[in-house]
Design an enzyme around this catalytic site. Structure first.
Site, PDB file in Angstrom:
ATOM      1  N   ASP A   1      27.239 -15.857  33.068  1.00 27.16           N
ATOM      2  CA  ASP A   1      28.520 -16.246  32.466  1.00 27.16           C
ATOM      3  C   ASP A   1      29.231 -15.106  31.757  1.00 27.16           C
ATOM      4  OD1 ASP A   1      28.608 -18.982  33.231  1.00 27.16           O
ATOM      5  OD2 ASP A   1      27.068 -19.430  31.745  1.00 27.16           O
TER       6      ASP A   1
ATOM      7  N   ASP B   1      29.199 -21.841  40.333  1.00 25.01           N
ATOM      8  CA  ASP B   1      30.088 -21.262  39.321  1.00 25.01           C
ATOM      9  C   ASP B   1      30.075 -19.730  39.356  1.00 25.01           C
ATOM     10  OD1 ASP B   1      28.550 -23.578  38.822  1.00 25.01           O
ATOM     11  OD2 ASP B   1      29.182 -23.704  36.750  1.00 25.01           O
TER      12      ASP B   1
HETATM   13  N1  GLY Z   1      29.990 -23.149  34.315  1.00 24.75           N
HETATM   14  C1  GLY Z   1      29.490 -24.337  33.741  1.00 24.75           C
HETATM   15  C2  GLY Z   1      30.294 -25.539  34.081  1.00 24.75           C
HETATM   16  O1  GLY Z   1      31.263 -25.460  34.811  1.00 24.75           O
HETATM   17  O2  GLY Z   1      29.948 -26.590  33.603  1.00 24.75           O
END
Ligand code: GLY
Length: 410
Positions: free
Chosen positions: A118, A179
């Site tokens: 992230d 993601d």
């Molecule tokens: N990247 C985490 C979510 O979209 O929940």
């Protein structure tokens, strides 16, 4: 008047209207945007302002009403400073530039942190936008440092960036989540800034592996795919977010992350395989029988009981991706119209907060993780961020402006 003369006059009119006096500091021309877009930005500005005092007092950033203000290591920490940068882009006000810079600096140490994938969200939305809007050198280094940190999670064996760390309880040896496609944007930017081609190479390998193992024949995907870290072999599809059956789950935000990710892969590489992949994902979404009339998806396209809770964040991300995709393909009008429909829905009373309400978040009816009962049918800062981004893209397209201030393929 013949057609081409009409077109010429229209373009001329837009060029005249978009002279510096009608553009803000970054040259954003807003002449051709409809009133609801300006009303939406008025709400975004008031809500962001309503959050600012507490953010500055605590040096934490807002995630949702449920989870409150969070430290910089939270995966969502880049979105609020990103919204402030977008407000600067929209308004041209020095005030927002200053506040965006102040809040971006709260994330400084995150550029070195490789505890998960992230880092791309954290640093690109904050420092990355800061650079694109100001050209200030100090932001470049953060993007390159973050790319270096992200690439420590790449393995030649799995041809992927490891999104999360191994997890015994879930039997994950090398978990990769959809993601992660979003964080490839940071790597391309880092190659542009540093000349180091290895970032782009890793982004490309990750995208190719995702195409091969993360997607089903109908261009839907589960949240998680696990690989064997030793051999690199695909182990299985799994879920964390979205519905719990990995064979059928089509977590709506995950589908939007994928759409956005493959669209940006085409932006950055110009390779047709990414464009057709993104178009196939768009087709899955836009023709899905469970897509609601207002085009704000349920939390999973294959949730066991439909109707169920919406996820407005999935809608906002999809709108932003579709607007970009609309500029690359013959199907452009369809994607543009779909994005416009989503944005008008999100800008209606049903989804758009009244200023001063909704904990100063902008968008209502977003869902974090339905099955975990976390942040269900509430607020999410990333719904607000991608809503603002999509509105800016919509404004630019309506004014015949390029979506990006840089040439992606240089
Ligand atoms: N990247 C985490 C979510 O979209 O929940």
């Amino acid at each position: 008047m013949n057609k081409s003369l009409k077109h010429y006059l229209l373009v001329l009119l837009i060029v005249i209207l978009c002279t510096p006096q009608s553009s803000n500091a970054q040259g954003l021309c807003k002449e051709e945007a409809p009133g609801w877009v300006h009303k939406a930005f008025d709400v975004i500005e008031k809500q962001a302002d309503g959050m600012l005092k507490e953010v500055k007092r605590t040096q934490l950033t807002p995630r949702s009403i449920e989870r409150g203000l969070r430290p910089s290591k939270d995966w969502t920490s880049g979105f609020y400073p990103g919204i402030l940068w977008y407000l600067y882009e929209y308004t041209g006000k020095a005030h927002w530039q200053k506040e965006a810079a102040t809040v971006t600096a709260y994330l400084e140490k995150e550029q070195y942190s490789n505890h998960d994938h992230d880092i791309g969200f954290r640093i690109y939305c904050s420092y990355g936008n800061g650079y694109l809007l100001t050209g200030e050198e100090q932001y470049k280094a953060a993007v390159v440092n973050a790319a270096k940190a992200l690439c420590t999670r790449f393995s030649e064996k799995t041809q992927s960036i490891m999104s999360w760390n191994p997890n015994k309880e879930r039997d994950w040896k090398y978990p990769v989540i959809i993601d992660n496609m979003m964080n490839l944007e940071l790597l391309f930017e880092a190659t542009r800034f540093s000349g180091d081609q290895s970032f782009t190479d890793i982004a490309t390998k990750h995208a190719l592996q995702t195409m091969k193992f993360h997607y089903r024949a109908d261009y839907s995907c589960p949240h998680v795919v696990d690989y064997d870290a030793e051999t690199g072999a695909f182990r299985r599809m799994d879920y964390n977010n979205g519905f719990s059956d990995p064979k059928t789950a089509a977590w709506s935000r995950g589908q939007s992350w994928g759409l956005y990710g493959f669209t940006l892969m085409f932006r950055e590489t110009g390779e047709a395989q990414y464009l057709s992949f993104a178009e196939n994902i768009a087709e899955f979404l836009l023709s899905h029988p469970n897509m609601p009339e207002d085009m704000v998806p349920y939390w999973d396209y294959h949730a066991p009981k439909i109707p169920t809770m919406r996820d407005a964040s999935a809608a906002a991300i999809m709108a932003s991706a579709l607007l970009e995709l609309s500029t690359y393909t013959d199907n452009g009008k369809r994607y543009y119209k779909a994005a416009e429909k989503i944005l008008t829905s999100l800008s209606s009373e049903q989804y758009l907060a009244q200023p001063g309400t909704n904990g100063h978040f902008v968008i209502k009816h977003a869902t974090g993780n339905y099955l975990n009962g976390s942040e269900v049918d509430g607020t999410l800062i990333y719904a607000d961020y991608y809503y603002a981004e999509a509105l800016l893209r919509y404004i630019k397209l309506n004014n015949n402006q390029s979506l990006f201030s840089y040439d992606p393929r240089q």
